[in-house]
Design a protein around this motif. Structure first.
Motif, short mmCIF file in Angstrom:
data_model
loop_
_atom_site.label_atom_id
_atom_site.label_comp_id
_atom_site.label_asym_id
_atom_site.label_seq_id
_atom_site.Cartn_x
_atom_site.Cartn_y
_atom_site.Cartn_z
N SER A 88 0.84 -1.19 0.00
CA SER A 88 0.00 0.00 0.00
C SER A 88 0.87 1.24 0.00
CB SER A 88 -0.93 0.03 1.22
OG SER A 88 -0.21 0.34 2.40
N ASN A 89 0.36 2.31 -0.58
CA ASN A 89 1.07 3.58 -0.58
C ASN A 89 1.19 4.15 0.82
OD1 ASN A 89 1.70 3.96 -3.38
ND2 ASN A 89 -0.48 4.27 -3.75
N GLU A 90 0.21 3.91 1.63
CA GLU A 90 0.23 4.43 3.00
C GLU A 90 1.42 3.88 3.78
OE1 GLU A 90 -2.59 4.58 7.03
OE2 GLU A 90 -3.25 3.48 5.24
N VAL A 91 1.70 2.59 3.61
CA VAL A 91 2.80 1.97 4.32
C VAL A 91 4.14 2.28 3.66
CG1 VAL A 91 3.80 -0.23 5.04
CG2 VAL A 91 1.34 0.12 5.19
N CYS A 92 4.15 2.42 2.34
CA CYS A 92 5.40 2.62 1.61
C CYS A 92 5.94 4.03 1.76
CB CYS A 92 5.17 2.30 0.12
SG CYS A 92 6.66 2.34 -0.88
N ARG A 93 5.08 5.01 1.86
CA ARG A 93 5.53 6.41 1.88
C ARG A 93 6.57 6.70 2.97
NH1 ARG A 93 1.78 11.88 1.75
NH2 ARG A 93 3.52 13.36 1.90
N PRO A 94 6.39 6.25 4.21
CA PRO A 94 7.42 6.53 5.22
C PRO A 94 8.79 5.97 4.87
CG PRO A 94 5.38 5.81 6.26
CD PRO A 94 5.23 5.58 4.78
N TYR A 95 8.83 4.86 4.14
CA TYR A 95 10.10 4.28 3.72
C TYR A 95 10.80 5.20 2.72
CZ TYR A 95 9.14 -0.21 5.99
OH TYR A 95 8.91 -1.21 6.91
N ALA A 96 10.02 5.76 1.80
CA ALA A 96 10.59 6.68 0.82
C ALA A 96 11.11 7.94 1.51
CB ALA A 96 9.53 7.05 -0.22
N GLU A 97 10.33 8.50 2.41
CA GLU A 97 10.73 9.73 3.09
C GLU A 97 11.96 9.50 3.97
OE1 GLU A 97 7.15 10.73 5.12
OE2 GLU A 97 6.28 11.78 3.38
N ALA A 98 11.98 8.39 4.70
CA ALA A 98 13.11 8.11 5.58
C ALA A 98 14.39 7.87 4.78
CB ALA A 98 12.79 6.90 6.47
N LEU A 99 14.27 7.22 3.63
CA LEU A 99 15.45 6.95 2.82
C LEU A 99 16.06 8.25 2.30
CD1 LEU A 99 17.27 4.80 1.53
CD2 LEU A 99 15.81 4.92 -0.50
N LEU A 100 15.23 9.17 1.86
CA LEU A 100 15.73 10.45 1.35
C LEU A 100 16.39 11.25 2.47
CD1 LEU A 100 12.78 11.34 -1.03
CD2 LEU A 100 15.09 10.63 -1.70
N ASN A 101 15.87 11.16 3.68
CA ASN A 101 16.51 11.82 4.81
C ASN A 101 17.89 11.21 5.09
OD1 ASN A 101 14.40 13.60 5.27
ND2 ASN A 101 13.36 12.21 6.69
N LEU A 102 17.97 9.88 4.96
CA LEU A 102 19.24 9.20 5.18
C LEU A 102 20.29 9.66 4.18
CD1 LEU A 102 20.95 6.92 6.54
CD2 LEU A 102 20.03 5.39 4.76
N CYS A 103 19.89 9.89 2.94
CA CYS A 103 20.84 10.29 1.90
C CYS A 103 21.63 11.53 2.33
CB CYS A 103 20.10 10.58 0.59
SG CYS A 103 19.46 9.10 -0.22
N SER A 104 20.96 12.50 2.91
CA SER A 104 21.65 13.72 3.32
C SER A 104 22.59 13.47 4.48
CB SER A 104 20.63 14.80 3.69
OG SER A 104 19.81 14.38 4.77
N GLU A 105 22.31 12.45 5.27
CA GLU A 105 23.15 12.13 6.42
C GLU A 105 24.47 11.48 6.02
OE1 GLU A 105 21.28 9.82 9.44
OE2 GLU A 105 19.36 10.90 9.28
N ILE A 106 24.44 10.64 4.99
CA ILE A 106 25.63 9.84 4.66
C ILE A 106 26.28 10.25 3.35
CG2 ILE A 106 24.79 7.88 6.01
CD1 ILE A 106 24.02 6.50 3.40
N ASN A 107 25.94 11.43 2.84
CA ASN A 107 26.57 11.96 1.63
C ASN A 107 26.31 11.09 0.40
OD1 ASN A 107 28.06 13.92 0.24
ND2 ASN A 107 29.95 12.74 0.44
N VAL A 108 25.08 10.60 0.31
CA VAL A 108 24.63 9.84 -0.86
C VAL A 108 23.58 10.67 -1.57
CG1 VAL A 108 23.21 7.85 -1.52
CG2 VAL A 108 25.17 7.53 -0.01
N LYS A 109 23.62 10.69 -2.88
CA LYS A 109 22.60 11.41 -3.64
C LYS A 109 21.30 10.61 -3.65
CE LYS A 109 25.36 14.73 -4.92
NZ LYS A 109 25.21 16.11 -4.39
#
Length: 255
Positions: free
Chosen positions: A143-164
């Motif tokens: 479901s999109n409801e469950v998947c969305r937090p995974y997408a948002e959290a991953l993008l936040n992680l990118c800025s933390e570890i210098n990954v685009k």
């Protein structure tokens, strides 16, 4: 290994990666774009989650390899975000573990060499009704409801570890009638969705302050011999014309 050696761009992930060379897929398009400048290497494993990926990191990306990739494009998350199965089995990975797994993946890849770059693709949205129509009861818990937090959290992680990061979650949804034009089965990409992936990836690569640049227009063309025929186009001109559709339109900066 055939030579001369070119930069290696590795696609690493689950079925979104494995199937990226069919149906006008984004992997095939990247291979075409980089056909005279870099090698696109496919490492896609349908059904996998980030937990499986962590277990094989040292085998797929050994630190003692003579040649290390110049760029690794990574996609996991769709299977991780699937709802837990009552049996305790299945691809589900809790959000906190998913992020830690992706952190391990990113840090491992960045440690391969000081010239190895990494891009994470966020989980995209899905068409839940189409999944039901195509798979019936064979696939449940997406479901999109469950998947969305995974997408948002991953993008936040990118800025933390210098990954685009490439925000497929929002990029796909900006497409007109995206639910009906972007999926073959509610999950996997049509040529239209793959076109979006390619444009977003190339935009990131073009704008990244990587030295050397890995954008296709910046890499040297292999064996740039001229034909030596009067009034003929040079190979450089042919390559630019062939890939002209991927260049930004006037006044645009998308790529």
């Amino acid at each position: 290994m055939v030579g001369p050696g070119r930069p290696q761009i590795v696609l690493f992930g689950s079925s979104i990666v494995q199937y990226s060379f069919i149906n006008g897929g984004w992997g095939a398009t990247l291979a075409d774009v980089y056909s005279r400048t870099a090698d696109i290497i496919l490492r896609g494993y349908g059904g996998w989650n980030s937990r499986f990926a962590v277990q094989v990191l040292d085998q797929v990306f050994p630190k003692d390899a003579v040649v290390q990739p110049s760029l690794v494009i990574v996609y996991f998350g769709g299977n991780d975000s699937k709802a837990p199965h009552p049996s305790g089995h299945g691809p589900h990975v809790p959000l906190s573990e998913f992020i830690e797994n992706m952190r391990k993946i990113g840090e491992h890849l960045l440690s391969l060499s000081d010239k190895t770059r990494v891009i994470f693709l966020s989980p995209p949205p899905m068409n839940e009704k189409q999944i039901q129509l195509v798979f019936g009861g064979a696939i449940k818990g997406r479901s999109n409801e469950v998947c969305r937090p995974y997408a948002e959290a991953l993008l936040n992680l990118c800025s933390e570890i210098n990954v685009k990061g490439v925000d497929l979650w929002n990029a796909i949804q900006q497409q007109d009638d995206w639910m009906n034009t972007c999926f073959t089965d509610g999950i996997h990409f049509t040529a239209k969705a793959s076109e979006i992936v390619v444009k977003e990836v190339l935009k990131v690569v073009r704008e990244a302050e990587w030295k050397p640049s890995l954008h296709w227009k910046s890499l040297p063309i292999e064996f740039p011999f001229e034909f030596g025929v009067p009034n003929s186009l040079s190979l450089s001109e042919i390559e630019l014309m062939r890939n002209n559709q991927l260049g930004p339109p006037p006044s645009a900066t998308i790529l």
